[in-house]
Each structure stands twice: as structure tokens, then as C-alpha cells.
Design an enzyme around this catalytic site. Sequence first.
Site, PDB file in Angstrom:
ATOM      1  N   LEU A 107       0.850  -1.175   0.000  1.00 23.77           N
ATOM      2  CA  LEU A 107       0.000   0.000   0.000  1.00 23.77           C
ATOM      3  C   LEU A 107       0.891   1.230   0.000  1.00 23.77           C
ATOM      4  CD1 LEU A 107      -2.634  -1.124   2.677  1.00 23.77           C
ATOM      5  CD2 LEU A 107      -2.567  -1.633   0.213  1.00 23.77           C
ATOM      6  N   CYS A 108       0.683   2.111  -0.953  1.00 21.78           N
ATOM      7  CA  CYS A 108       1.435   3.359  -1.032  1.00 21.78           C
ATOM      8  C   CYS A 108       2.946   3.063  -1.118  1.00 21.78           C
ATOM      9  CB  CYS A 108       1.087   4.240   0.161  1.00 21.78           C
ATOM     10  SG  CYS A 108       1.674   5.945   0.044  1.00 21.78           S
ATOM     11  N   THR A 109       3.740   3.644  -0.238  1.00 19.47           N
ATOM     12  CA  THR A 109       5.185   3.482  -0.293  1.00 19.47           C
ATOM     13  C   THR A 109       5.671   2.148   0.254  1.00 19.47           C
ATOM     14  OG1 THR A 109       5.263   4.755   1.761  1.00 19.47           O
ATOM     15  CG2 THR A 109       5.735   5.943  -0.281  1.00 19.47           C
ATOM     16  N   GLY A 110       4.758   1.260   0.600  1.00 18.36           N
ATOM     17  CA  GLY A 110       5.155  -0.101   0.927  1.00 18.36           C
ATOM     18  C   GLY A 110       5.828  -0.781  -0.247  1.00 18.36           C
ATOM     19  N   THR A 127       3.487   3.412  -6.923  1.00 24.71           N
ATOM     20  CA  THR A 127       3.556   3.889  -5.546  1.00 24.71           C
ATOM     21  C   THR A 127       3.018   5.307  -5.547  1.00 24.71           C
ATOM     22  OG1 THR A 127       5.015   4.140  -3.617  1.00 24.71           O
ATOM     23  CG2 THR A 127       5.905   4.823  -5.744  1.00 24.71           C
TER      24      THR A 127
END
Length: 325
Positions: A107-110, A127
Site C-alpha cells: 500500500l502506497c510506499t510499501g 507507488t
Amino acid sequence: MTRSARGTTVAVAATDGMLSFELTLACEVFGDDAAELPEPWYRLAVCGPGAVRLGRFLVEPEHGFDRLAEADTLIVPGWADVAREPPGALVAAVRAAHARGARVASLCTGAFVLAAAGLLDGRRATTHWAHAGELAARYPAVTVEPDVLYVDEGSVLTSAGKAAALDLCLHLVRLDHGARVANTIARRLVVPPQRDGGQAQFVMTPLPDPGNHPLAELIPWAMERLDQPLSVEDLARQAGMSSRHLARHFQAATGTTPLRWLLTQRVRRAQELLETTDDTVDVIAAAAGLGTATTLRRHFQRTVGVPPDAYRRTFRVVSRGPDAR
């Protein structure tokens, strides 16, 4: 259910430096506290190395990283400081879970955690747009797509920022349990049913924010007349400006040209009608101002990534009755 046993156990990784919003969002979607959800639902496990600091919060996960290896689906929330390498124990656990056969989603910057684990090499990924350049520069083996909601590469999925993280979570529910259940979750969270962001860019060109701008009256006027033939000259005349000035204002407010914006809104209208009516593609094409079914299919396929009939089968609104699809 569309994926039978796959996806029954969802593990959410938690460690110092992760974003609390994405972690709690995943827990909200895959948690088991809603009576209307089907059985069997997901078994959710939050996993970490012990008490972890998530921004202003101190969280103590109920399981250790060893539980990640048992998950059918592993969720990696956003990584707050992308300039810093994620913990080696987390990277190793993510790599091992995927090697064992787990589906892994960031999720996102994961996505930076997945990239550090080598899961994104040779794959498309996304991202948060603000960090897409850094992801591409640091991991050149990854094909970074900065302008999509999420990317589904089968066993590895990545999403853009916060709202898109919810889109990806709902996408996973749709894969596992079908559109009806995903729409139920969306209604519970008071958000629209998510759009498929993996095959194509489903982010529709936005309307400008309400306010005192030159398009404040033109946009609603045009939206009410999508079924009518509208040219740039028609829009400029209604706005009381030249076509050149109109184009300049549209670029500033929406990031695109008047004709491209108009086409996007017509495809969006066709999506809504496909989801909510039994009208034929010919009728929908006329109602959306796209003329013929052939024209609709051409623009719909190019914009959305799937034909209108396939879109209707996937995204049919549930409220039409208990047996509606």
C-alpha cells in the site's frame, strides 16, 4: 467466492516507520467484525517484531514476523521514510512469504519494501506519485507506472497513495469474494465501488474544485449535456471566451484539453450507466454522447482497458436485488 481457499488468511506487516493510515485501512477492510460478510471470511493477523512505533501511535502486534510465512495474502503498509532502507527482518519475511506462494500487496510506499525484497524486479509497479521517481531510480529493474491507482501483477500487487490503497484492498476482496461483497465493503466504508486500476489508468480527469474560477459554471453546464454534440467552440461560447483562452483554463484546472476532458466524462457516464441500468450499449452510447456502439466500444476499451460488456459483468451495482451481479 471466486478464489475458493486462496486469500483466507491475511497478514498485515507492522514495524517501526510504517504509516498508521494504511495499516488500519487494511485491518478495516479485512477485519471480521461485520455480520453481513460471507463465511468463511478472512482470518486477519497483524504481525511485527514486538511493540512498534507508527507515527504518534505505539502498537503491539498480536503475532510475530514468523506468522507472515503462514499467510495466503500479505499486506505491506506504507513505509514512511523512503530514503531509509526497511528493516532486514521485514524484507526477509516478505521475500520468504512470496517464495512460499503468498500473494503480496503493498500500500502506497510499501512498494519500497517489496522492491528491497526483489519482488518487483521485472514487474510493473506503482507507488505514491511523489515517490515514483525515487522508486524508479533506486530500482531500475522495476517498471514504475506513476499515474495509475494500482498495478495487479498476479502474485504481486502495488498501489498508489492512501485512497488508492483502499482501491487495491477492495480489488483483493473482489478477486476473492466477487463484486457483490466488495461493493458491500465499499458501502460500509461510505466510498464508491473501486475501479480496476491494474489494466489501465482508471483515474478519471477530475473536475476543478468548486470556487470562483472561469469554469465554475461551464463544467456543470457541460455535464448536463453530455448526450448532446458539443464542440470546443460550443464550450467557449458558453463560457464567454475564445477557444484559446478556454484551452488554457482547462489545462490549468483539469490538466487536460477541453475535448479530452469531455471524452473522459462521456466514458465515465457510460460506466455509470453500465453499472446501474439494463440499457443496451447502443442506448448507452447515445446517452453518453458517443454516438454509436462502435464508437463507445473503441473509446471505452482505450480508456478503461476492457470492453463495455466485460465492465458491466464485473462492476454491476448490487442494489438491484439479492441476485443482481
